[in-house]
Design a protein around this motif. Structure first.
Motif, mmCIF file in Angstrom:
data_model
loop_
_atom_site.group_PDB
_atom_site.id
_atom_site.type_symbol
_atom_site.label_atom_id
_atom_site.label_comp_id
_atom_site.label_asym_id
_atom_site.label_seq_id
_atom_site.Cartn_x
_atom_site.Cartn_y
_atom_site.Cartn_z
ATOM 1 N N ARG A 48 0.836 -1.215 0.000
ATOM 2 C CA ARG A 48 0.000 0.000 0.000
ATOM 3 C C ARG A 48 0.864 1.255 0.000
ATOM 4 O O ARG A 48 0.577 2.214 -0.727
ATOM 5 N N ARG A 49 1.908 1.233 0.820
ATOM 6 C CA ARG A 49 2.790 2.409 0.853
ATOM 7 C C ARG A 49 3.477 2.617 -0.489
ATOM 8 O O ARG A 49 3.623 3.749 -0.954
ATOM 9 N N ALA A 50 3.881 1.504 -1.122
ATOM 10 C CA ALA A 50 4.517 1.625 -2.434
ATOM 11 C C ALA A 50 3.528 2.162 -3.470
ATOM 12 O O ALA A 50 3.880 3.019 -4.294
ATOM 13 N N ASP A 51 2.288 1.683 -3.416
ATOM 14 C CA ASP A 51 1.273 2.178 -4.363
ATOM 15 C C ASP A 51 0.993 3.659 -4.131
ATOM 16 O O ASP A 51 0.845 4.427 -5.081
ATOM 17 N N GLU A 52 0.902 4.047 -2.863
ATOM 18 C CA GLU A 52 0.666 5.458 -2.561
ATOM 19 C C GLU A 52 1.823 6.330 -3.038
ATOM 20 O O GLU A 52 1.619 7.438 -3.537
ATOM 21 N N GLU A 53 3.057 5.804 -2.882
ATOM 22 C CA GLU A 53 4.217 6.575 -3.332
ATOM 23 C C GLU A 53 4.227 6.696 -4.855
ATOM 24 O O GLU A 53 4.528 7.763 -5.406
ATOM 25 N N ARG A 54 3.883 5.594 -5.552
ATOM 26 C CA ARG A 54 3.812 5.668 -7.017
ATOM 27 C C ARG A 54 2.738 6.653 -7.453
ATOM 28 O O ARG A 54 2.929 7.415 -8.410
ATOM 29 N N LEU A 55 1.593 6.645 -6.757
ATOM 30 C CA LEU A 55 0.527 7.584 -7.098
ATOM 31 C C LEU A 55 0.974 9.020 -6.863
ATOM 32 O O LEU A 55 0.698 9.915 -7.674
ATOM 33 N N ARG A 56 1.696 9.235 -5.752
ATOM 34 C CA ARG A 56 2.177 10.589 -5.465
ATOM 35 C C ARG A 56 3.145 11.057 -6.544
ATOM 36 O O ARG A 56 3.056 12.195 -7.028
ATOM 37 N N ILE A 57 4.065 10.181 -6.946
ATOM 38 C CA ILE A 57 5.038 10.557 -7.972
ATOM 39 C C ILE A 57 4.346 10.811 -9.300
ATOM 40 O O ILE A 57 4.663 11.772 -10.016
ATOM 41 N N ALA A 58 3.384 9.938 -9.645
ATOM 42 C CA ALA A 58 2.648 10.147 -10.900
ATOM 43 C C ALA A 58 1.896 11.463 -10.884
ATOM 44 O O ALA A 58 1.843 12.193 -11.879
ATOM 45 N N ARG A 59 1.299 11.787 -9.723
ATOM 46 C CA ARG A 59 0.559 13.049 -9.622
ATOM 47 C C ARG A 59 1.499 14.247 -9.758
ATOM 48 O O ARG A 59 1.180 15.232 -10.435
ATOM 49 N N GLU A 60 2.668 14.133 -9.092
ATOM 50 C CA GLU A 60 3.631 15.228 -9.184
ATOM 51 C C GLU A 60 4.087 15.426 -10.634
ATOM 52 O O GLU A 60 4.160 16.548 -11.135
ATOM 53 N N LEU A 61 4.409 14.323 -11.303
ATOM 54 C CA LEU A 61 4.862 14.434 -12.689
ATOM 55 C C LEU A 61 3.771 15.006 -13.574
ATOM 56 O O LEU A 61 4.038 15.825 -14.464
ATOM 57 N N HIS A 62 2.536 14.575 -13.348
ATOM 58 C CA HIS A 62 1.437 15.110 -14.153
ATOM 59 C C HIS A 62 1.310 16.609 -13.972
ATOM 60 O O HIS A 62 1.201 17.371 -14.933
ATOM 61 N N ASP A 63 1.329 17.051 -12.701
ATOM 62 C CA ASP A 63 1.146 18.484 -12.440
ATOM 63 C C ASP A 63 2.280 19.312 -13.034
ATOM 64 O O ASP A 63 2.056 20.373 -13.622
ATOM 65 N N VAL A 64 3.517 18.825 -12.856
ATOM 66 C CA VAL A 64 4.667 19.566 -13.380
ATOM 67 C C VAL A 64 4.619 19.648 -14.904
ATOM 68 O O VAL A 64 4.727 20.722 -15.507
ATOM 69 N N LEU A 65 4.456 18.502 -15.536
ATOM 70 C CA LEU A 65 4.521 18.462 -16.993
ATOM 71 C C LEU A 65 3.308 19.119 -17.636
ATOM 72 O O LEU A 65 3.438 19.801 -18.662
ATOM 73 N N ALA A 66 2.126 18.906 -17.053
ATOM 74 C CA ALA A 66 0.925 19.496 -17.658
ATOM 75 C C ALA A 66 1.028 21.012 -17.693
ATOM 76 O O ALA A 66 0.739 21.651 -18.713
ATOM 77 N N HIS A 67 1.451 21.613 -16.580
ATOM 78 C CA HIS A 67 1.544 23.071 -16.535
ATOM 79 C C HIS A 67 2.627 23.586 -17.486
ATOM 80 O O HIS A 67 2.386 24.469 -18.310
ATOM 81 N N SER A 68 3.809 23.011 -17.375
ATOM 82 C CA SER A 68 4.932 23.536 -18.157
ATOM 83 C C SER A 68 4.726 23.321 -19.653
ATOM 84 O O SER A 68 4.995 24.224 -20.469
ATOM 85 N N ILE A 69 4.239 22.143 -20.035
ATOM 86 C CA ILE A 69 4.054 21.875 -21.462
ATOM 87 C C ILE A 69 2.932 22.729 -22.032
ATOM 88 O O ILE A 69 2.973 23.147 -23.201
ATOM 89 N N SER A 70 1.912 23.028 -21.208
ATOM 90 C CA SER A 70 0.860 23.934 -21.692
ATOM 91 C C SER A 70 1.425 25.319 -21.997
ATOM 92 O O SER A 70 1.105 25.930 -23.025
ATOM 93 N N VAL A 71 2.278 25.804 -21.071
ATOM 94 C CA VAL A 71 2.898 27.116 -21.316
ATOM 95 C C VAL A 71 3.771 27.054 -22.566
ATOM 96 O O VAL A 71 3.750 27.956 -23.415
ATOM 97 N N ILE A 72 4.549 25.979 -22.690
ATOM 98 C CA ILE A 72 5.418 25.834 -23.863
ATOM 99 C C ILE A 72 4.591 25.779 -25.139
ATOM 100 O O ILE A 72 4.943 26.383 -26.166
ATOM 101 N N ASN A 73 3.475 25.037 -25.081
ATOM 102 C CA ASN A 73 2.618 24.908 -26.261
ATOM 103 C C ASN A 73 2.069 26.256 -26.705
ATOM 104 O O ASN A 73 2.090 26.608 -27.899
ATOM 105 N N VAL A 74 1.581 27.031 -25.726
ATOM 106 C CA VAL A 74 1.022 28.349 -26.067
ATOM 107 C C VAL A 74 2.103 29.256 -26.632
ATOM 108 O O VAL A 74 1.916 29.929 -27.670
ATOM 109 N N GLN A 75 3.253 29.293 -25.974
ATOM 110 C CA GLN A 75 4.315 30.191 -26.425
ATOM 111 C C GLN A 75 4.901 29.750 -27.771
ATOM 112 O O GLN A 75 5.316 30.591 -28.580
#
Length: 410
Positions: free
Chosen positions: A198-225
């Motif tokens: 469970r702890r490993a699954d929660e950690e994977r979910l946390r990392i996936a969420r972090e990567l999604h948030d980082v990449l979604a925001h930055s790539i959106s800005v890059i796409n617009v610019q």
């Protein structure tokens, strides 16, 4: 795969209990030579000593010794085939007693065999074997004694049957106690493994969420610019240069955050090289949004307390995702962010005027789900939807105290 049975449930003779997994896994790979040899020596020596004090019984002969040795040798298979071994020791002991040979440690082989069967999960078989031994002794001592050696022997005292019954119950009780302890240990180990997963699954979910948030925001800005740069490359090179600069800064920041997240995978438990982002970096989000052509007005109501790291990170990511959605999905070039601190709660609101753009914006479509997961993990809530005037609103309420633990108390 054979059925796994819980503690306290009677397993069939060929069934397998929870404790048998532990017992068989550790015992089937080896033969219990040493313990069997010790039991054999003890039984032979003890029977020889008992024969000296029981002159009314038949003296030990070759058949008696063969029965004793056979009852001991079958114990070599007690881990691999516990049920046949239990009944084999009962047969050897019963034939030995039927031959009129002296009482002694012959019962030890039956006790050890029944113990192994119970610990391995074959409870009914062990009980049946022990009960069969007692009934056999009752039959030999009170009904068949006149037809069996030694000649002229009388019935055994009934008080002796009580001792035999007490001995059988003691063996069964000790074996049951050992079985329960082993099953409890096995269940505790399985629970620790489930908790680790469970702890490993929660950690994977946390990392996936972090990567999604980082990449979604930055790539959106890059796409617009990138779109701005392409559109102005020939007509306004200076503005195109500004767009490329924004792309460079956004990609550099995204790479830094992705590297920080991935560092936790390379060195589990190691401290991150940089602190997790929080609302202190809200001005950076505003600046990045401005680079994408979005004007963000930030308003704070109430006195900001010291935020727990989880709430601080969640609030930052929710604002980041909400602004990313404005850049992606709204034609509005203005957004409002309101932070309201009241007691032990933070109410976070992100508005845009709309209307929604229907152009393909890419992305994974998991932004709102990720925001809800972040809020729920802290015991908070998220509401997101269109406003009556055509814009869009995201409202998050986050407690500023630790969420209660969801683990089952032990």
């Amino acid at each position: 795969m054979e059925e796994q049975r819980g503690p306290g449930s009677g397993s069939a003779w060929r069934g397998r209990g929870v404790g048998e997994t532990w017992w068989v896994a550790g015992a089937r790979g080896r033969w219990p030579w040493r313990s069997t040899a010790l039991v054999t020596v003890f039984v032979l020596a003890g029977s020889h000593f008992a024969a000296r004090n029981q002159t009314d019984r038949v003296a030990l002969d070759l058949l008696a010794r063969l029965l004793l040795i056979t009852g001991c040798l079958v114990l070599l298979w007690r881990h691999r085939h516990p049920v046949p071994v239990a009944f084999a020791t009962v047969v050897c002991a019963s034939v030995y007693l039927g031959g009129g040979y002296p009482y002694g440690p012959v019962f030890l082989t039956v006790a050890l065999a029944c113990f192994s069967a119970i610990v391995a999960g074959h409870r009914r078989a062990a009980w049946s074997a022990a009960g069969l031994l007692w009934l056999g002794h009752l039959l030999l001592a009170h009904w068949l004694y006149a037809y069996l050696p030694p000649s002229g022997d009388g019935p055994r005292p009934w008080g002796q049957e009580g001792l035999v019954a007490a001995w059988v119950l003691a063996v069964v009780a000790v074996a049951e106690l050992a079985r329960v302890r082993r099953e409890q240990g096995e269940q505790a180990r399985a629970e620790r493994e489930r908790a680790a997963r469970r702890r490993a699954d929660e950690e994977r979910l946390r990392i996936a969420r972090e990567l999604h948030d980082v990449l979604a925001h930055s790539i959106s800005v890059i796409n617009v610019q990138a779109g701005v740069g392409l559109a102005l490359l020939d007509t306004d090179p200076e503005q195109a240069r500004t767009a490329l600069t924004t792309i460079k800064d956004a990609s550099k920041e995204a790479l830094g955050e992705v590297r920080q997240v991935l560092d936790t995978l390379r060195a589990p438990g190691a401290a991150p090289r940089a602190p997790a982002p929080g609302l202190d970096r809200l001005p950076e989000l505003v600046e990045q949004a401005a680079g994408a052509g979005l004007t963000v007005d930030v308003r704070t109501d109430g006195r900001r307390p010291a935020l727990p790291p989880g709430a601080d990170l969640a609030a930052f990511r929710i604002v980041q995702e909400a602004l990313t959605n404005v850049v992606r999905h709204s034609e509005s070039r203005r957004a409002r962010v309101q932070l309201r601190y009241a007691g032990n709660q933070l109410r976070l609101t992100v508005d845009d005027e709309g209307p929604a753009s229907h152009a393909e914006a890419g992305g994974s479509g998991n932004g709102l789900a990720g925001m809800r997961e972040r809020a729920a993990a802290l015991g908070g809530t998220i509401e997101a939807g269109p406003r009556p005037d055509g814009g869009f609103r995201v409202v998050a309420e986050l407690p500023l105290t630790a969420a209660p633990s969801k683990e089952t108390p032990r």
